[in-house]
Design an enzyme around this catalytic site. Structure first.
Site, short mmCIF file in Angstrom:
data_model
loop_
_atom_site.label_atom_id
_atom_site.label_comp_id
_atom_site.label_asym_id
_atom_site.label_seq_id
_atom_site.Cartn_x
_atom_site.Cartn_y
_atom_site.Cartn_z
CG ASN A 94 -5.87 -41.34 74.79
OD1 ASN A 94 -4.70 -41.08 75.04
ND2 ASN A 94 -6.84 -40.42 74.92
CB SER A 146 1.72 -43.86 82.56
OG SER A 146 2.63 -43.04 83.26
CE1 TYR A 159 -2.60 -41.78 85.17
CE2 TYR A 159 -0.23 -41.93 85.50
CZ TYR A 159 -1.31 -41.73 84.66
OH TYR A 159 -1.11 -41.49 83.32
P1 NAP Z 1 -6.29 -35.23 79.02
O1 NAP Z 1 -5.73 -34.13 78.19
O2 NAP Z 1 -6.73 -34.95 80.41
O3 NAP Z 1 -7.50 -35.90 78.21
C1 NAP Z 1 -8.19 -36.98 78.77
C2 NAP Z 1 -9.16 -37.54 77.76
O4 NAP Z 1 -9.80 -38.68 78.34
C3 NAP Z 1 -10.25 -36.55 77.38
O5 NAP Z 1 -10.50 -36.64 76.00
C4 NAP Z 1 -11.45 -37.04 78.18
O6 NAP Z 1 -12.68 -36.81 77.53
C5 NAP Z 1 -11.19 -38.53 78.20
N1 NAP Z 1 -11.92 -39.22 79.28
C6 NAP Z 1 -11.73 -39.09 80.62
N2 NAP Z 1 -12.61 -39.87 81.28
C7 NAP Z 1 -13.35 -40.50 80.34
C8 NAP Z 1 -14.41 -41.43 80.39
N3 NAP Z 1 -14.87 -41.89 81.57
N4 NAP Z 1 -14.94 -41.89 79.23
C9 NAP Z 1 -14.47 -41.45 78.03
N5 NAP Z 1 -13.47 -40.55 77.93
C10 NAP Z 1 -12.92 -40.08 79.06
O7 NAP Z 1 -5.25 -36.44 79.15
P2 NAP Z 1 -3.96 -36.83 78.27
O8 NAP Z 1 -2.77 -36.26 78.93
O9 NAP Z 1 -4.21 -36.60 76.84
O10 NAP Z 1 -3.92 -38.40 78.58
C11 NAP Z 1 -4.37 -39.38 77.68
C12 NAP Z 1 -3.87 -40.73 78.17
O11 NAP Z 1 -2.44 -40.71 78.24
C13 NAP Z 1 -4.35 -41.09 79.58
O12 NAP Z 1 -4.64 -42.47 79.65
C14 NAP Z 1 -3.14 -40.76 80.45
O13 NAP Z 1 -3.11 -41.52 81.63
C15 NAP Z 1 -2.01 -41.14 79.52
N6 NAP Z 1 -0.72 -40.49 79.84
C16 NAP Z 1 -0.62 -39.13 79.85
C17 NAP Z 1 0.62 -38.55 80.17
C18 NAP Z 1 0.82 -37.06 80.22
O14 NAP Z 1 1.86 -36.63 80.72
N7 NAP Z 1 -0.08 -36.26 79.71
C19 NAP Z 1 1.71 -39.37 80.48
C20 NAP Z 1 1.55 -40.75 80.45
C21 NAP Z 1 0.33 -41.30 80.13
P3 NAP Z 1 -13.73 -35.62 77.91
O15 NAP Z 1 -12.94 -34.36 78.04
O16 NAP Z 1 -14.65 -35.62 76.71
O17 NAP Z 1 -14.43 -36.02 79.15
#
Ligand code: NAP
Length: 253
Positions: A94, A146, A159
């Site tokens: 994730n 995504s 992205y």
């Molecule tokens: P988010 O709220 O920004 O959270 C991102 C998470 O990834 C945090 O827990 C962060 O950990 C962790 N992370 C980032 N870089 C890292 C690294 N190098 N090593 C380990 N952990 C890392 O993002 P989210 O929206 O929940 O997204 C989660 C996933 O869903 C992502 O892959 C994103 O691309 C995908 N996604 C999101 C959306 C959306 O609209 N939100 C839509 C489609 C797909 P720390 O804070 O501890 O650094």
């Protein structure tokens, strides 16, 4: 499926589980009876809190720091989880980051970082997880891709390319390890209310986006988590190499 502990005896590792979608996935897996490794990179206090809330469901859960872009840290992460909770049989890739930028304005560093977090990280984690899954002839890998990885998106080319790559990794690996009782699937969420989205779009842009979605709203992390739990469940044993859209009908494919 609510209230059923069909994942009892399994150990799940959720990368990037300190916040957003990953935190919701960790909690939902705990609710289903799995022991949960809550991976984080920078947000230690938040990850500890997610692990504490997981334990409220009567399962083992612990926060583990590791940067998924570093193959050595990923190796140590799997060793630590195995020692503390047991070997991983459910892996949710994730951890991810976004970037909203015209391609011509995207620097080498930004491109490299996106690729390393969104694609190399899942690659390293799959490589560590598979030997045990193959030995026990059971495993679940769920990659959080995504909808942009399928449709593409203006100002999100880099992205979208990382997520398209993750989908190709998912489909290929499903073919490679399916006969060992392992399923590899991807979720393709549309816009989900998390920090990632809030950091990239202004409130008025978010409102316009919600209006453009047939369901009339943005998605919630818990909705992605529910799909994840389903793909990890025994009921999903014959679903392999699939990409499940979660976007309120925004970009049907
Ligand atoms: P988010 O709220 O920004 O959270 C991102 C998470 O990834 C945090 O827990 C962060 O950990 C962790 N992370 C980032 N870089 C890292 C690294 N190098 N090593 C380990 N952990 C890392 O993002 P989210 O929206 O929940 O997204 C989660 C996933 O869903 C992502 O892959 C994103 O691309 C995908 N996604 C999101 C959306 C959306 O609209 N939100 C839509 C489609 C797909 P720390 O804070 O501890 O650094």
């Amino acid at each position: 499926m609510e209230g059923q502990r069909f994942l009892e005896g399994k150990v799940a590792l959720v990368t990037g589980a300190s916040r957003g979608i990953g935190a919701a996935v960790a909690l939902a897996l705990a609710q289903s009876g799995a022991a949960v490794a809550v991976n984080f990179c920078r947000s230690a206090a938040q990850a500890e809190e997610v692990a504490r809330r997981c334990r409220e469901w009567g399962v083992k859960a612990q926060a583990f720091r590791a940067d998924v872009t570093d193959p050595e840290e990923v190796r140590r992460l799997f060793a630590a989880v195995s020692a503390e909770l047991g070997p991983v049989s459910i892996l949710v890739n994730n951890a991810g980051m976004g970037l909203r930028r015209l391609l011509v304005d995207t620097s080498d560093e930004e491109w490299e970082k996106l690729l390393r977090v969104n694609l190399s990280g899942p690659f390293y984690c799959c490589r560590e997880a598979l030997p045990f899954m193959i030995r026990q002839r059971w495993g679940r890998i769920i990659n959080i891709a995504s909808v942009w990885g399928i449709t593409g998106a203006s100002c999100e080319a880099a992205y979208a390319a990382t997520k398209g790559g993750l989908i190709a990794l998912t489909k290929s690996l499903a073919r490679e390890v399916g006969s060992a009782g392992i399923t590899v699937n991807a979720l393709a969420p549309g816009p989900i209310e998390t920090d990632l989205l809030r950091e990239e779009l202004a409130p008025e842009e978010l409102a316009a986006l919600a209006e453009a979605i047939p369901s009339g709203r943005l998605g919630r992390p818990e909705e992605v988590a529910a799909a994840c739990v389903f793909l990890a469940s025994p009921a999903a044993a014959f679903i392999n190499g699939q990409v499940l859209g979660l976007d309120g009908g925004w970009a049907p494919f």
